[in-house]
Design an enzyme around this catalytic site. Structure first.
Site, PDB file in Angstrom:
ATOM      1  CE  LYS A  11      -0.282   5.296   6.288  1.00 36.30           C
ATOM      2  NZ  LYS A  11       0.370   3.960   6.191  1.00 36.30           N
ATOM      3  CE1 TYR A  51       0.136   4.182   0.649  1.00 34.19           C
ATOM      4  CE2 TYR A  51      -2.237   4.342   0.941  1.00 34.19           C
ATOM      5  CZ  TYR A  51      -0.953   4.507   1.429  1.00 34.19           C
ATOM      6  OH  TYR A  51      -0.764   4.997   2.711  1.00 34.19           O
ATOM      7  CG  PHE A  59       0.612  -4.629   1.856  1.00 39.38           C
ATOM      8  CD1 PHE A  59       0.484  -3.283   1.563  1.00 39.38           C
ATOM      9  CD2 PHE A  59       1.812  -5.264   1.557  1.00 39.38           C
ATOM     10  CE1 PHE A  59       1.529  -2.576   0.986  1.00 39.38           C
ATOM     11  CE2 PHE A  59       2.861  -4.568   0.983  1.00 39.38           C
ATOM     12  CZ  PHE A  59       2.721  -3.209   0.693  1.00 39.38           C
ATOM     13  NE  ARG A  87      10.211   7.422   3.452  1.00 41.44           N
ATOM     14  CZ  ARG A  87       9.340   6.458   3.161  1.00 41.44           C
ATOM     15  NH1 ARG A  87       8.052   6.743   2.960  1.00 41.44           N
ATOM     16  NH2 ARG A  87       9.731   5.217   3.097  1.00 41.44           N
ATOM     17  CB  THR A  93       7.090   0.369   6.952  1.00 39.20           C
ATOM     18  OG1 THR A  93       7.723   1.129   5.917  1.00 39.20           O
ATOM     19  CG2 THR A  93       5.666   0.027   6.580  1.00 39.20           C
ATOM     20  NE  ARG A 104       4.956   5.065   9.589  1.00 36.08           N
ATOM     21  CZ  ARG A 104       5.365   4.932   8.317  1.00 36.08           C
ATOM     22  NH1 ARG A 104       6.615   4.597   8.049  1.00 36.08           N
ATOM     23  NH2 ARG A 104       4.513   5.154   7.322  1.00 36.08           N
ATOM     24  CG  ASN A 118       2.335   2.817   9.143  1.00 29.41           C
ATOM     25  OD1 ASN A 118       1.395   3.457   8.684  1.00 29.41           O
ATOM     26  ND2 ASN A 118       3.232   2.223   8.382  1.00 29.41           N
ATOM     27  CG  HIS A 121       1.854   8.545   2.853  1.00 34.38           C
ATOM     28  ND1 HIS A 121       2.413   7.488   2.177  1.00 34.38           N
ATOM     29  CD2 HIS A 121       2.038   9.641   2.063  1.00 34.38           C
ATOM     30  CE1 HIS A 121       2.903   7.924   1.008  1.00 34.38           C
ATOM     31  NE2 HIS A 121       2.678   9.228   0.922  1.00 34.38           N
ATOM     32  CD  GLU A 132       2.961  10.182  -2.404  1.00 33.80           C
ATOM     33  OE1 GLU A 132       3.272  10.871  -1.409  1.00 33.80           O
ATOM     34  OE2 GLU A 132       3.354   9.007  -2.551  1.00 33.80           O
TER      35      GLU A 132
HETATM   36  P1  IDP Z   1       5.844   3.552   4.007  1.00 34.88           P
HETATM   37  O1  IDP Z   1       4.477   4.051   4.421  1.00 34.88           O
HETATM   38  O2  IDP Z   1       6.758   3.400   5.197  1.00 34.88           O
HETATM   39  O3  IDP Z   1       6.433   4.332   2.863  1.00 34.88           O
HETATM   40  P2  IDP Z   1       5.240   1.476   2.041  1.00 34.88           P
HETATM   41  O4  IDP Z   1       6.144   0.342   1.737  1.00 34.88           O
HETATM   42  O5  IDP Z   1       5.136   2.564   1.033  1.00 34.88           O
HETATM   43  O6  IDP Z   1       5.647   2.053   3.485  1.00 34.88           O
HETATM   44  O7  IDP Z   1       3.796   0.837   2.281  1.00 34.88           O
HETATM   45  C1  IDP Z   1       2.646   1.655   2.349  1.00 34.88           C
HETATM   46  C2  IDP Z   1       1.837   1.240   3.554  1.00 34.88           C
HETATM   47  O8  IDP Z   1       1.349  -0.103   3.357  1.00 34.88           O
HETATM   48  C3  IDP Z   1       2.615   1.170   4.872  1.00 34.88           C
HETATM   49  O9  IDP Z   1       2.733   2.421   5.515  1.00 34.88           O
HETATM   50  C4  IDP Z   1       1.794   0.196   5.661  1.00 34.88           C
HETATM   51  O10 IDP Z   1       0.606   0.809   6.170  1.00 34.88           O
HETATM   52  C5  IDP Z   1       1.381  -0.807   4.592  1.00 34.88           C
HETATM   53  N1  IDP Z   1       2.335  -1.933   4.435  1.00 34.88           N
HETATM   54  C6  IDP Z   1       3.560  -1.887   3.841  1.00 34.88           C
HETATM   55  N2  IDP Z   1       4.175  -3.082   3.840  1.00 34.88           N
HETATM   56  C7  IDP Z   1       3.301  -3.927   4.436  1.00 34.88           C
HETATM   57  C8  IDP Z   1       3.359  -5.349   4.726  1.00 34.88           C
HETATM   58  O11 IDP Z   1       4.332  -6.049   4.417  1.00 34.88           O
HETATM   59  N3  IDP Z   1       2.282  -5.875   5.367  1.00 34.88           N
HETATM   60  C9  IDP Z   1       1.183  -5.135   5.702  1.00 34.88           C
HETATM   61  N4  IDP Z   1       1.085  -3.801   5.431  1.00 34.88           N
HETATM   62  C10 IDP Z   1       2.131  -3.214   4.818  1.00 34.88           C
HETATM   63 MG    MG Z   2       5.661   4.545   0.891  1.00 35.45          MG
END
Ligand code: IDP
Ligand code: MG
Length: 139
Positions: A11, A51, A59, A87, A93, A104, A118, A121, A132
Site C-alpha cells: 500500500k 474493495y 472507512f 495472510r 488487520t 503489520r 497497515n 493487502h 483481484e
Molecule cells: P484485511 O486487509 O486485513 O483483509 P479488510 O477487512 O479486508 O482487512 O479491510 C480492508 C482494509 O480496510 C484494511 O486492510 C484496512 O486498511 C482498512 N480497514 C479495515 N477495517 C477498518 C476499520 O474498522 N477502520 C478503519 N480502517 C479499516
Molecule cells: Mg481483506
C-alpha cells in the site's frame, strides 16, 4: 501438485516508507514465488472494484483516498496454500495487535487516521484472489 496464487499489494504507506524490498523479501524467504509485479498509481475506479466488498462501510471512502495517495506495488505470489500463508505473514488487520514477527506487527502502528494503514493487502480466498489478480493483471 496443487499450487495456488494470491494478489498482494504494498500500500502507499509501505511504498513511502521504502518497505517494498522488505515485503518482497519476507514473501521470498518464506518460500513463495513472485510471478508478476508492477508499480502503479491506482485510480478510484480500480480501487472501488478491488474493495467492492467494503462499499458502504464508514472507512470505505478514507480507504479509497488513502490507496490513491501514492504509488502502490501489486504482485502475484504462488505456492501451496499461499493465500493463507501470506495472510499469516501479514498479521491481522489492526497493526497495534498484529503479532510481532508479522509484517503489520513489526512495521506498522496506529497513526490515528480514519483508515487503518497497515502496509499490505493479501487476498482472503481463492475466489477473491482470482477476481483481484484479474483487476491488476488482466486475464
Ligand atoms: P484485511 O486487509 O486485513 O483483509 P479488510 O477487512 O479486508 O482487512 O479491510 C480492508 C482494509 O480496510 C484494511 O486492510 C484496512 O486498511 C482498512 N480497514 C479495515 N477495517 C477498518 C476499520 O474498522 N477502520 C478503519 N480502517 C479499516
Ligand atoms: Mg481483506
Amino acid at each position: 501438485m496443487s499450487s495456488e496464487k494470491t494478489l498482494i499489494l504494498v500500500k502507499p504507506d509501505g511504498v513511502r516508507r521504502s518497505l517494498v524490498g522488505e515485503v518482497i523479501s519476507r514473501i521470498e524467504r518464506k518460500g513463495y514465488t513472485v510471478t508478476s509485479l508492477r508499480m502503479l498509481q491506482a485510480d478510484r475506479a480500480l480501487l472501488e472494484r478491488h474493495y467492492e466488498e467494503h462499499k458502504g462501510k464508514p472507512f470505505f471512502e478514507p480507504l479509497v483516498e488513502f490507496m490513491m495517495s501514492g504509488p502502490i506495488v501489486a504482485m502475484v505470489a504462488e505456492g501451496n496454500r499461499v493465500i493463507e500463508g501470506f495472510r499469516s505473514l501479514a498479521g491481522v488487520t489492526d497493526p497495534t495487535v498484529a503479532a510481532p514477527g508479522t509484517i503489520r506487527g513489526d512495521l506498522a502502528r496506529d497513526q490515528g487516521t480514519k483508515v487503518v494503514q497497515n502496509i499490505v493487502h493479501g487476498s482472503d480466498s481463492p475466489e477473491s484472489a482470482a477476481r483481484e489478480i484479474e483487476i491488476f493483471f488482466g486475464k
